[in-house]
Design a protein around this motif. Structure first.
Motif, PDB file in Angstrom:
ATOM      1  N   TYR A 121       0.717  -1.441   0.081  1.00 13.38           N
ATOM      2  CA  TYR A 121      -0.043   0.003   0.058  1.00 13.38           C
ATOM      3  C   TYR A 121       0.825   1.461   0.128  1.00 13.38           C
ATOM      4  CZ  TYR A 121      -4.137  -2.780   0.887  1.00 13.38           C
ATOM      5  OH  TYR A 121      -5.248  -3.600   0.643  1.00 13.38           O
ATOM      6  N   LEU A 176      -1.016   6.937   4.975  1.00 17.52           N
ATOM      7  CA  LEU A 176      -0.217   6.570   3.656  1.00 17.52           C
ATOM      8  C   LEU A 176       0.414   7.874   2.990  1.00 17.52           C
ATOM      9  CD1 LEU A 176      -2.734   4.201   1.980  1.00 17.52           C
ATOM     10  CD2 LEU A 176      -0.512   3.659   3.174  1.00 17.52           C
ATOM     11  N   SER A 189      -5.193   0.320   6.652  1.00 15.20           N
ATOM     12  CA  SER A 189      -4.095   0.285   5.412  1.00 15.20           C
ATOM     13  C   SER A 189      -2.798   0.191   6.069  1.00 15.20           C
ATOM     14  CB  SER A 189      -4.242   1.420   4.481  1.00 15.20           C
ATOM     15  OG  SER A 189      -4.108   2.659   5.101  1.00 15.20           O
ATOM     16  N   LYS A 225      -7.350  13.594   4.687  1.00 17.47           N
ATOM     17  CA  LYS A 225      -7.626  12.318   3.968  1.00 17.47           C
ATOM     18  C   LYS A 225      -7.254  12.882   2.548  1.00 17.47           C
ATOM     19  CE  LYS A 225     -11.291  10.359   2.814  1.00 17.47           C
ATOM     20  NZ  LYS A 225     -12.431   9.724   2.656  1.00 17.47           N
ATOM     21  N   GLY A 226      -5.814  12.138   2.155  1.00 16.07           N
ATOM     22  CA  GLY A 226      -5.603  12.508   0.722  1.00 16.07           C
ATOM     23  C   GLY A 226      -4.425  13.482   0.521  1.00 16.07           C
ATOM     24  N   ARG A 282      -7.937   4.804   5.685  1.00 15.45           N
ATOM     25  CA  ARG A 282      -6.783   5.498   5.886  1.00 15.45           C
ATOM     26  C   ARG A 282      -6.991   6.552   7.119  1.00 15.45           C
ATOM     27  NH1 ARG A 282      -4.169   8.086   0.755  1.00 15.45           N
ATOM     28  NH2 ARG A 282      -4.542   6.572  -0.715  1.00 15.45           N
TER      29      ARG A 282
END
Lengths: 346, 346, 346, 346
Positions: free
Chosen positions: A12, A315, A182, A288-289, A240
């Motif tokens: 991931y 991540l 993740s 997030k992101g 996430r």
């Protein structure tokens, strides 16, 4: 054009590196290293990348992958890079390691918590801990960067200003952390199946999680004395995000103003850290992101404790985004390059 | 610098426009229009945008918002734009409407399915249906673009090549569509609470959903004859994504080669449409966060039917992304500008 | 006291059998058979059963497990029971098989769709298809019951009244089915990880899913002629539940009254089937945790089609609950015994 | 046959009472009280109960509902019961209140934290705190039972043995609690929409949540001195379940054996409390759908702290199940009656 190889491209964190690097015009991925999927088309494994990463994966030979690259990212199991790195590799390419191999300076501590013999002890000293907010100048000059763990990134950034400014009791720190799944990786374990994870909340590794000494080492440095913490990670049914809820007792005389000043003096110029408005707590969806770290806090006068909440995308700021931030620094590029995506909160 | 106003900026489609436009250097958001949140800071409502959209929301006065803008996006309830648009607005700014007001050319059909009187009948003819893959040249010259619905975007693009090339029985089309919950909007309805939606799957609006005539109108145009379809939307416990599973009987003599050629001849040069490899079906995660449309199909010889799967992110290609694609065309900008994010599949 | 052994007790269907049987006072589980977990405490694997099923798992020896039991449930891979059943086993205990081995009477069809040689062809004829609503009397007398598949249970019960009463065009049937992930089983496959499943919707096995011939066989029997269907299963990010959305063209002259009468005449006395009120469609949450089958329908006059929605809990009416319903019949117990839990919709 | 009325039957706790009581043969629901849905069929609102609760809801008149009942459950907003209870009601029926009105003995504390004037101060003394594990004998004789809050139930049961046995530092207690969303109720608030809750983790009410004084009062009683705690609730994207992670410093000399003995001496005979095996931590899925409380702990020698994990189903042991457990005691019925469902972990 920076040529990048990724070892462990099909996990991931590796896939997140691929996704983020493919969107850059100044970087080209020249090697997709994968132990499990060598010989297969990358976009056959991650179909989201179809038409953008149709190359065939190679095996995970660090030496070969370094030859054609300016930089290698290793998103590999603990011990792998320490076993495969050498001077030749470092002569070929800069290395950013997303595993824990070079995060901890005290090799005994590493070997005890990770239950592994370290196979490249000689490089530990040289490696720079890749938390740009604390080690920016060292990173710029580094050949080997140890990209921090996801929990440590969020925990350290949330708490270090309070320790550096001597505002909290050093013995009182409790970090209750919550992570999306993740972080557990992409291997086919029953524990990570949808039906085992969904509609469930659990703690794990209480008192024994391997990110503990990494957090303690950095907090100790900020405090100027040895810090021992309680650290409890939890798994949350989401993909996430890490939320840290940290507790500490205030030192006598600490005021709200002191706390505000401590955070602002440390982070005022940090592009990726957002100090939340009064009465706002961090939420994972709001980062997030993105590569953001959101930090909020509440002072509880009844208990004389501060409760800090910090959130990152595990991540991104907790792995691939921070690695790219480090790469930018190492190559003298604008630190925000390729990391300007705003959070996709839904 | 293109100055953009968004009316309905605090709904999910509006917020997605904000998120995407804030990441562009050639566009500036000059007005956040919101009926419910006028007077409040935008980033107080969508905290993900903190430090990037801290402006205060205005009310939803289209006329005022048009004065300072080059383009207005309206992500508003059905009937709102028809009631508020006029020549002065169109003289001030180009308009892209994310509601259904100008999608259907036959006003009787609109009024029957939407149970509303259309208040700007005179502008219906001029409005261009904003599906760039079908109306690219008209969009470039348009003042008023009717941005397609989410289900129609996915349904029309999945099926129109088969009808245009006369490969399927026009009376046999069944579209079974599945949508994430963001399509239901951001109002506080019990039906959309987490505990009502999670761990549930349901159909709704069977035979009566208002996107039906929009799909039929475009498929009829492709076929050159009147098409009547069965359309069944479903709600899935996920936030984003539409999956269309469409069924049709093959005309006698249709070969797999014919089908492949039909899709390729229509879409070979479309940057946002990905025709999947043989035996791959569309999945919503592989387009999530992107402006892509993924299309796959299976020919079932036992039943002589084709089963087409199409997937989009309902908030991007199904709403805000498509609106930006239209804006790019209307302003002579590269169609992909601001829409290059690759899918964030986890 | 009925003594029951479960082979495959550590899969999801097996665990559901354990959960349901442990709550009965007239049944005692005497054997937990498990290939993977032999020698381990059952409640160490399924900690929800702690203090209620602390026994140690045995291996999956059908012959041994049958000796101490009055009934054996086999929730095992395809082919396993056919390979392990024999007259001795059937002399020891009644058998309810949750796999597909004895569901299909035409062995060629079985071998073609399952790509397996059937190792107990001689028992296929004797085996009774365990759908009590259709085969109640045969089940009461059976030694070997083939418990239906999850998709077939929902599909057959939703459609068979329309075929039996000759109300729909036999060639027009399309079944678009959606399932929670527990149907995919408890093995550690990457495809079923939380991060691969969550926030995703996909079709799979289009035109080739092995439940297709099972559905066709039963619908053919209801219709009195060979039925060929389109069947498309989908995976939905939820744990439990199957929703079937079935489409068929109405025969000339079919009225809404005919349809209502067909369903009522078939199901009026069925305790587990709930015919929904007018304008209500089936939703999976409303049957979750129960043995119910909810059935609703809409007649779409524009297309002359009926759209039927059916919902079950795939682990209960689609597996363990139905097996217990069959056991009750085989032992002359009240059919509802142990199956009276009402749905836990949140 | 016990006749029961439920006021607030259409909220989540009310609906759980309905679900559980409908499965009993010795209880009959004679009144469904609902402010919002008076006049509507109960199963029209909760379609899961179709055919089992088709009665029409009445309004929320406590006095009227008490006349026909032996017991009234009030699952109503704070302040409602205090305003509507009186001697006549208590003469008609026993009362179990699921709101906070009678949980806190110190009316000043209640009024301060709840920001409400208490309208039935005279009854506070008589009311019994409905935690059977602590107040079983008092509950048996009570007319008015204050059913504990969800967080307090889990927090108090997890910690009280340690305080009662003087094993932990009374000033060191930190409770980090995580809850599913059903605890937020069934009203149509934007904050609780699927798209706001899913894929998010957040803390709320830090230092100010109204369950704090309830927990402190009971822990103080166990300790024999005033206890002040840090209590931080969080929302997790799941429907049911509370996980408490509690931290406390061990008193000098406390051994693991002392801790084990403390829990066992308090809970050895408690049917609903499961003390987990060594090295097992509580997980919400393992109690979901049951009335169980699972408790585990880890002693962290590095920090000299104990970390206790406790899990309940917030709608069952945290609300409706506990209310029924109390009802059983008040009516001299087996305490487990109607509460024997085993956890539905998937």
């Amino acid at each position: 054009m920076i040529k990048a190889s990724i070892v462990g491209a099909t996990g991931y964190a590796g896939a997140e590196l691929v996704r983020l690097l493919l969107q850059r015009e100044d970087v080209k991925i020249v090697g997709y290293g994968s132990k499990s999927f060598a010989g297969e088309s990358y976009s056959g494994i991650f179909r989201s990348m179809y038409k953008y990463a149709d190359d065939v994966c190679e095996n995970d030979n660090v030496s070969e992958l370094s030859k054609k690259a300016d930089i290698i990212f290793t998103a590999t199991p603990q011990g792998f890079l320490a076993e495969n790195i050498n001077d030749e590799v470092l002569a070929n390419a800069k290395v950013i390691d997303l595993s824990a191999d070079f995060r901890i300076k005290d090799v005994d501590v590493y070997e005890k918590w990770y239950k592994l013999e370290h196979k490249s002890k000689g490089l530990i000293k040289e490696a720079v801990y890749g938390l740009p907010e604390l080690y920016r100048e060292e990173i710029k000059k580094a050949r080997l960067v140890a990209n921090p763990g996801c929990y440590p990134t969020c925990s350290i950034l949330s708490l270090q200003p309070l320790l550096k400014h001597k505002l909290i009791d050093e013995k009182s720190i409790i970090i209750d952390a919550k992570s999306g799944i993740s972080g557990a990786g992409r291997s086919g374990k029953v524990d990570n199946l949808f039906c085992e994870v969904n509609e469930n909340m659990k703690a794990y590794g209480i008192g024994s999680h391997r990110h503990t000494p990494e957090i303690e080492a950095q907090l100790s440095k900020a405090a100027g004395e040895d810090i021992v913490i309680s650290f409890t990670p939890h798994l949350v049914p989401m993909m996430r995000g890490i939320l840290v809820t940290a507790y500490a007792s205030l030192k006598a005389g600490t005021t709200e103003e002191d706390i505000k000043n401590a955070y602002e003096s440390e982070y005022a110029n940090e592009k990726f850290i957002r100090l939340l408005r009064k009465n706002e707590n961090a939420e994972t969806r709001f980062v997030k992101g993105s590569n953001f770290v959101d930090i909020g806090y509440v002072i509880d006068n009844r208990t004389n404790r501060i409760v800090v909440t910090g959130a990152i995308d595990n991540l991104i700021k907790g792995a691939a985004g921070q690695a790219i931030q480090n790469m930018n620094l190492m190559f003298g590029i604008d630190e925000e390059c390729g990391l300007k995506s705003l959070p996709m909160s839904i």
